[in-house]
Scaffold this motif. Structure first.
Motif, mmCIF file in Angstrom:
data_model
loop_
_atom_site.group_PDB
_atom_site.id
_atom_site.type_symbol
_atom_site.label_atom_id
_atom_site.label_comp_id
_atom_site.label_asym_id
_atom_site.label_seq_id
_atom_site.Cartn_x
_atom_site.Cartn_y
_atom_site.Cartn_z
ATOM 1 N N ARG A 1 9.900 1.465 5.874
ATOM 2 C CA ARG A 1 9.411 1.567 7.251
ATOM 3 C C ARG A 1 9.503 0.200 7.903
ATOM 4 N N LEU B 1 6.232 2.374 -0.975
ATOM 5 C CA LEU B 1 6.561 2.174 0.430
ATOM 6 C C LEU B 1 6.910 0.708 0.632
ATOM 7 N N ARG C 1 14.485 -0.979 -1.179
ATOM 8 C CA ARG C 1 14.248 0.471 -1.135
ATOM 9 C C ARG C 1 15.201 1.191 -2.088
ATOM 10 N N ASP D 1 10.419 4.606 0.075
ATOM 11 C CA ASP D 1 10.599 4.799 1.510
ATOM 12 C C ASP D 1 10.547 3.422 2.161
ATOM 13 N N HIS E 1 0.432 5.910 3.814
ATOM 14 C CA HIS E 1 0.992 5.928 2.460
ATOM 15 C C HIS E 1 -0.049 6.317 1.427
#
Length: 162
Positions: free
Chosen positions: A133, A105, A124, A131, A157
């Motif tokens: 964010r 993440l 990413r 992922d 996560h």
């Protein structure tokens, strides 16, 4: 299962502001950085790291200044600066990122003024299945500015093991 969290990670060479470029001028730059970099310059940098510069209090500045001013502090900061501007060294990071196979993440402050926004997507994309964010209303200092939002993303996560 192995998991990885990357928060506003500096994994690619960055464009440096004028003062960063001047600090890298051979001969003169290191001397200036290590001997003439003062508290107001640090305050300016730290304010840029926050989405809301008014959140930088004197106690925060005291803490960072203490770390920078102690023995070896400036040398460590200068070494970090030289690495961030080293295109060859930072380019060597890409194969390492592509080799990662863990659940990853990438967390990024949507108002980060230190590390370019496109680095978040690039990071990413470099890690298979990662992922990304965004933390709304947050600059480069996600943990300091939005600790609850960061904690929620970390818990999500990591799942029930957090």
């Amino acid at each position: 299962m192995r998991r990885l969290l990357l928060v506003d990670a500096t994994c690619f060479a960055m464009p440096l502001p004028l003062e960063g470029k001047l600090a890298l001028v051979p001969g003169l730059g290191p001397y200036v950085f290590k001997n003439l970099y003062r508290r107001p310059a640090l305050a300016h940098y730290l304010a840029r790291a926050l989405a809301d510069p008014t959140r930088l209090g004197e106690d925060d500045l005291d803490l960072y200044w203490d770390r920078l001013a102690r023995t070896g502090g400036r040398e460590a900061a200068y070494a970090m600066l030289t690495q961030l501007a080293n295109d060859e060294r930072m380019a060597a990071m890409l194969p390492r990122l592509k080799a990662l196979t863990c659940d990853t993440l990438v967390i990024w402050g949507e108002r980060d003024a230190i590390v370019p926004r496109e680095h978040a997507s690039r990071l990413r994309d470099a890690i298979s299945g990662a992922d990304l964010r965004w933390v709304d209303g947050c600059g480069h200092a996600v943990a300091e500015e939005q600790p609850a939002a960061l904690t929620a993303l970390v818990r999500e996560h990591l799942g029930a093991t957090a």
